[in-house]
Scaffold this motif. Structure first.
Motif, PDB file in Angstrom:
ATOM      1  N   ASP A  75      59.772   6.667  86.676  1.00  0.00           N
ATOM      2  CA  ASP A  75      60.781   6.995  87.272  1.00  0.00           C
ATOM      3  C   ASP A  75      60.566   7.945  88.416  1.00  0.00           C
ATOM      4  N   VAL A  76      61.327   7.904  89.658  1.00  0.00           N
ATOM      5  CA  VAL A  76      60.925   8.493  90.665  1.00  0.00           C
ATOM      6  C   VAL A  76      62.204   9.170  91.115  1.00  0.00           C
ATOM      7  N   ASN A  77      62.319  10.426  91.609  1.00  0.00           N
ATOM      8  CA  ASN A  77      63.478  10.897  92.319  1.00  0.00           C
ATOM      9  C   ASN A  77      63.507  10.134  93.800  1.00  0.00           C
ATOM     10  N   ASP A  99      72.530   7.466  89.461  1.00  0.00           N
ATOM     11  CA  ASP A  99      73.099   8.335  90.206  1.00  0.00           C
ATOM     12  C   ASP A  99      72.650   9.889  89.914  1.00  0.00           C
ATOM     13  N   LYS A 100      72.286  10.181  88.513  1.00  0.00           N
ATOM     14  CA  LYS A 100      72.017  11.333  88.127  1.00  0.00           C
ATOM     15  C   LYS A 100      70.808  11.399  87.440  1.00  0.00           C
ATOM     16  N   TYR A 107      70.873  14.214  91.065  1.00  0.00           N
ATOM     17  CA  TYR A 107      69.418  13.811  91.679  1.00  0.00           C
ATOM     18  C   TYR A 107      69.523  12.206  91.398  1.00  0.00           C
ATOM     19  N   ALA A 108      69.575  11.402  92.382  1.00  0.00           N
ATOM     20  CA  ALA A 108      69.328  10.124  91.787  1.00  0.00           C
ATOM     21  C   ALA A 108      67.940   9.612  91.398  1.00  0.00           C
ATOM     22  N   LEU A 109      67.675   8.706  90.508  1.00  0.00           N
ATOM     23  CA  LEU A 109      66.415   8.101  90.147  1.00  0.00           C
ATOM     24  C   LEU A 109      66.318   6.926  90.426  1.00  0.00           C
TER      25      LEU A 109
END
Length: 116
Positions: A75-77, A99-100, A107-109
């Protein structure tokens, strides 16, 4: 990132039980250059001392995780465009966007997996 978000994340990181991950360090003598943590074939953390950026060491850690630990997800911001490009160059593709983040912050992932 807001100062409050930074504080919350710092507190969250301090509670991580590193025994829950396979953690491997890249060292030069007694100096830790970076490390990678994997759980359930997912890269949960990859950190490299910024002094060593651009030297292929992040790729070395990622190669190790993929080839030796069978990691195929991360998973990446979304705001971390350098990390997104890094994983894309390695062959990871986005399969989902949130979205979070996992703590409910705005902060979308980007959930990524290694292409077949």
């Amino acid at each position: 990132m807001t100062p409050n978000d930074f504080k919350e994340i710092k507190e969250l990181v301090s509670t991580i039980n590193f025994n829950d991950f396979q953690v491997f360090c890249l060292v030069n003598g007694k100096v830790i250059l970076g490390f990678i943590g994997v759980a359930d074939m997912k890269i949960e953390m990859l950190f490299l001392d910024p002094k060593y950026f651009g030297q292929g060491l992040g790729q070395k850690l990622l190669n190790f995780a993929v080839k030796k630990l069978n990691a195929d997800k991360v998973d990446v911001n979304e705001q971390n465009s350098k990390a997104v490009k890094f994983y894309h160059r390695f062959g990871f593709e986005i399969f989902e966007r949130t979205d979070k983040d996992d703590q409910g912050r705005n902060y979308a992932l980007l959930r990524m997996k290694l292409a077949d």
